[in-house]
Design a protein around this motif. Structure first.
Motif, PDB file in Angstrom:
ATOM      1  N   TRP A 144       0.855  -1.192   0.000  1.00 36.97           N
ATOM      2  CA  TRP A 144       0.000   0.000   0.000  1.00 36.97           C
ATOM      3  C   TRP A 144       0.888   1.237   0.000  1.00 36.97           C
ATOM      4  O   TRP A 144       1.890   1.267   0.718  1.00 36.97           O
ATOM      5  N   GLU A 145       0.479   2.237  -0.725  1.00 37.21           N
ATOM      6  CA  GLU A 145       1.173   3.514  -0.605  1.00 37.21           C
ATOM      7  C   GLU A 145       0.596   4.208   0.633  1.00 37.21           C
ATOM      8  O   GLU A 145      -0.515   3.889   1.069  1.00 37.21           O
ATOM      9  N   PRO A 146       1.327   5.198   1.201  1.00 32.89           N
ATOM     10  CA  PRO A 146       0.833   5.836   2.434  1.00 32.89           C
ATOM     11  C   PRO A 146      -0.572   6.427   2.312  1.00 32.89           C
ATOM     12  O   PRO A 146      -1.331   6.457   3.278  1.00 32.89           O
ATOM     13  N   TRP A 147      -0.951   6.888   1.106  1.00 28.77           N
ATOM     14  CA  TRP A 147      -2.283   7.499   0.986  1.00 28.77           C
ATOM     15  C   TRP A 147      -3.383   6.485   1.305  1.00 28.77           C
ATOM     16  O   TRP A 147      -4.440   6.855   1.827  1.00 28.77           O
ATOM     17  N   VAL A 148      -3.108   5.196   1.005  1.00 29.86           N
ATOM     18  CA  VAL A 148      -4.127   4.170   1.255  1.00 29.86           C
ATOM     19  C   VAL A 148      -4.375   4.089   2.766  1.00 29.86           C
ATOM     20  O   VAL A 148      -5.526   4.056   3.218  1.00 29.86           O
ATOM     21  N   VAL A 149      -3.278   4.094   3.525  1.00 26.15           N
ATOM     22  CA  VAL A 149      -3.397   4.024   4.992  1.00 26.15           C
ATOM     23  C   VAL A 149      -4.161   5.254   5.508  1.00 26.15           C
ATOM     24  O   VAL A 149      -5.068   5.144   6.335  1.00 26.15           O
ATOM     25  N   ALA A 150      -3.797   6.436   4.982  1.00 31.11           N
ATOM     26  CA  ALA A 150      -4.450   7.668   5.452  1.00 31.11           C
ATOM     27  C   ALA A 150      -5.944   7.625   5.139  1.00 31.11           C
ATOM     28  O   ALA A 150      -6.779   8.012   5.968  1.00 31.11           O
ATOM     29  N   CYS A 151      -6.293   7.151   3.959  1.00 30.77           N
ATOM     30  CA  CYS A 151      -7.717   7.117   3.582  1.00 30.77           C
ATOM     31  C   CYS A 151      -8.467   6.040   4.369  1.00 30.77           C
ATOM     32  O   CYS A 151      -9.626   6.244   4.749  1.00 30.77           O
ATOM     33  N   ILE A 152      -7.801   4.906   4.635  1.00 33.06           N
ATOM     34  CA  ILE A 152      -8.439   3.890   5.487  1.00 33.06           C
ATOM     35  C   ILE A 152      -8.665   4.485   6.878  1.00 33.06           C
ATOM     36  O   ILE A 152      -9.741   4.348   7.470  1.00 33.06           O
TER      37      ILE A 152
END
Lengths: 448, 160
Positions: free
Chosen positions: A256-264
């Protein structure tokens, strides 16, 4: 050789002209007062149109050039913090620190500094200062002490904290995303430098503000109790943040790129805080900043397509090949000094393709990424205009000075130069020493 | 129905060179909460209300609503006990300031402005709203207040 393969052509000339005019426009915002985002939008439009006309760029390539990882990461983190601020949780941390310090002012500064730096590791440092700035001013007022050392140091520490992680600061996000550096690798390389810089800054501030740290008698002004207005949302948010930290640590393993974590994280946050009014918090996203990023990426994309920055990078190549360590130190200090006076976001955006260009020529650019991250990050502390966090703190003190009719309460450019700028040089020196001591570690190629 | 019908004409006013202490004495004496500020003649130059005094008793750091990302935030002062001396000190220093320094330039209405527009402005900016003869000369002819409007509406209802 690079110089032999890349020939100066019309595409390079056109993109170089648009790039230069736009960047000069962005850096001179205070002179012409045209918002940097407007200048960047104009530059992006010019680049796409000119690119299409001269055949080196087009709208499809422009869309591809936008680093959506950075845009979504920043937008999601801004929303998360907008949900957390009104809960009063951050206030409770500040008041707890005020109570524990019990009138010992240097201890108060250290504890506030640690809190601000740690929060800035995860949350955008401007946000941290926006939360803590007014609280520090109120605490100092209650203690009848001059707030300047505490406000100035909070700004310095928030900028330093932001350097520690790949999600702590927009420039870190850009470098991490472009160089594909994961959360753990970034943290492991930056933490030592930030801790050394933090310690250096603490010692320097003790000396620079030595007259301001006499113990004061603490009147019973800080009431006991948490002061959290919305406990449910605050603790739910903290739980989500904890989950996000775990996910950030493992994002690379999960592809996952960091944006995926932030959006989750954001999705979890709006679900657990069931009654949260989403429109209200989404309106707190600084859309002009996101638009600035999108426009910058489009401009840089055009320059990349024309290979102008790669061409430019060719001139630096002999220095980098000759002495990698001193090239890193030079990049770090030049980036810092420039970032003190000009916006570090466009500067970083321009440096990224230069370094990537060198990488494509087979040079080990890994330490250059770290040098750029440290320089562009710490450089924000170099002047009162070096970072948005500094600008907020300076504005806050100016307003307080006006209200109290005491000009001495305002942080002036001269005061920053005497108290803030030396700290920036101190932290850079600390970072340089760490890099020198462990250069083998910083030089090692990034895990792919 | 226009603002003229609901306005108060015997208006208590103040001039710019007077102090906040003078204004507070006027508020107390006449049981009012705001006064139009005149230039010495009948030209309106500003407005000063008790609301402005209250705002100035608070620390600047607690009222940064115009800053981005602080719009949704209420900086609670709940944790600060024993701040009475601070507030008293601030009131004392405010009392010495001239009205010219602390007044605001208010929104005004004309005598023929529809009453509903007057009510909208009262709801938005608070009471009173000055009524001027025309926007160029800014000659004050009266003020509309929350009470004056309700009073007028009640009178009309009774007459019907």
């Amino acid at each position: 050789m690079l110089e032999e393969t890349l020939q100066w052509d019309t595409a390079m000339l056109v993109s170089a002209i648009i790039f230069t005019i736009t960047f000069v426009g962005i850096f001179t915002e205070s002179v012409h007062e045209l918002h940097r985002t407007k200048v960047a939008m104009l530059g992006a439009a010019a680049m796409v149109l000119a690119g299409q006309f001269f055949g080196f760029y087009n709208p499809e390539l422009a869309i591809e050039a936008i680093d959506w990882n950075v845009v979504f990461l920043l937008g999601a983190m801004m929303t998360i913090v907008a949900i957390m601020i009104p809960t009063g949780g951050f206030q409770s941390i500040a008041y707890l620190i005020a109570r524990i310090s019990d009138g010992r002012l240097y201890l108060l500064m250290i504890m506030l500094g640690i809190a601000v730096a740690v929060i800035s590791c995860l949350l955008d440092n401007v946000t941290t200062v926006i939360i803590f700035g007014p609280l520090i001013a109120l605490i100092c007022q209650a203690l009848s002490v001059n707030p300047i050392p505490f406000l100035l140091s909070a700004s310095l520490f928030s900028v330093m904290g932001g350097v520690a992680t790949v999600v702590g600061d927009p420039t870190a996000m850009m470098i991490g995303s472009a160089a594909k550096i994961d959360f753990n690798t970034y943290l492991s390389h930056m933490l030592g430098i930030v801790v050394a810089a933090f310690a250096t800054a603490m010692v320097m501030l003790r000396f620079l503000f030595r007259k301001n740290f006499k113990k004061v008698a603490l009147e019973p002004q800080f009431a006991k109790g948490t002061g959290i207005q919305d406990k449910k949302t605050w603790f739910a948010s903290l739980t989500v943040l904890a989950v996000m930290v775990v996910l950030f640590i493992n994002h690379s393993a999960m592809h996952w790129e960091p944006w995926v974590v932030a959006c989750i994280g954001l999705t979890m946050m709006v679900m657990v805080t069931y009654s949260v009014n989403l429109d209200r918090y989404l309106s707190e996203i600084e859309l002009s900043l996101l638009m600035f990023f999108v426009s910058l990426f489009v401009i840089i994309g055009g320059v990349e397509q024309s290979q102008f920055l790669e061409y430019l990078g060719g001139f630096f190549r002999p220095f980098v090949e000759k002495d990698l360590f001193w090239s890193c130190i030079a990049l770090m200090w030049i980036a810092a000094i420039l970032s003190a006076f000009i916006d570090n976001i466009p500067f970083t955006a321009a440096m990224i393709p230069v370094i990537m260009g060198m990488e494509s020529q087979g040079i080990n650019v890994t330490p250059l990424w770290w040098a750029l991250a440290v320089g562009a990050g710490f450089g924000g502390n170099g002047s009162h205009l070096g970072s948005t966090a500094n600008i907020f703190i300076v504005t806050l003190t100016e307003r307080m000075a006006k209200q109290e009719n005491k000009p001495s309460l305002a942080i002036t450019p001269g005061l920053w130069l005497r108290k803030g700028t030396p700290v920036m040089f101190g932290t850079l020196a600390a970072a340089s020493v760490i890099m020198w001591l462990f250069f083998d570690f910083y030089e090692a190629p990034l895990p792919k | 129905m226009s603002c003229e019908e609901a306005m108060v004409t015997n208006v208590i006013s103040i001039t710019q060179d007077k102090t906040v202490a003078d204004a507070l004495a006027l508020f107390e004496e006449h049981s009012i909460r705001g006064v139009p500020v005149l230039n010495g003649g009948d030209r309106l130059v500003g407005l000063f209300t008790i609301q402005h005094v209250l705002r100035r008793l608070l620390p600047e750091a607690a009222i940064l609503k115009d800053q981005p990302r602080l719009r949704n935030v209420d900086v609670s002062l709940d944790n600060f006990h024993g701040s009475r001396a601070l507030v008293a000190k601030r009131l004392k220093s405010q009392k010495e300031r001239t009205i010219g320094e602390v007044m605001i330039v208010p929104d005004t209405v004309l005598p023929d402005t529809p009453l509903r527009e007057g009510i909208r402005l009262l709801e938005k900016y608070g009471s009173p709203i000055p009524v001027v003869e025309d926007k160029k000369t800014n000659k004050l002819v009266g003020v509309i207040t929350s009470q004056s409007i309700i009073r007028q509406l009640n009178t009309m209802e009774e007459a019907n």
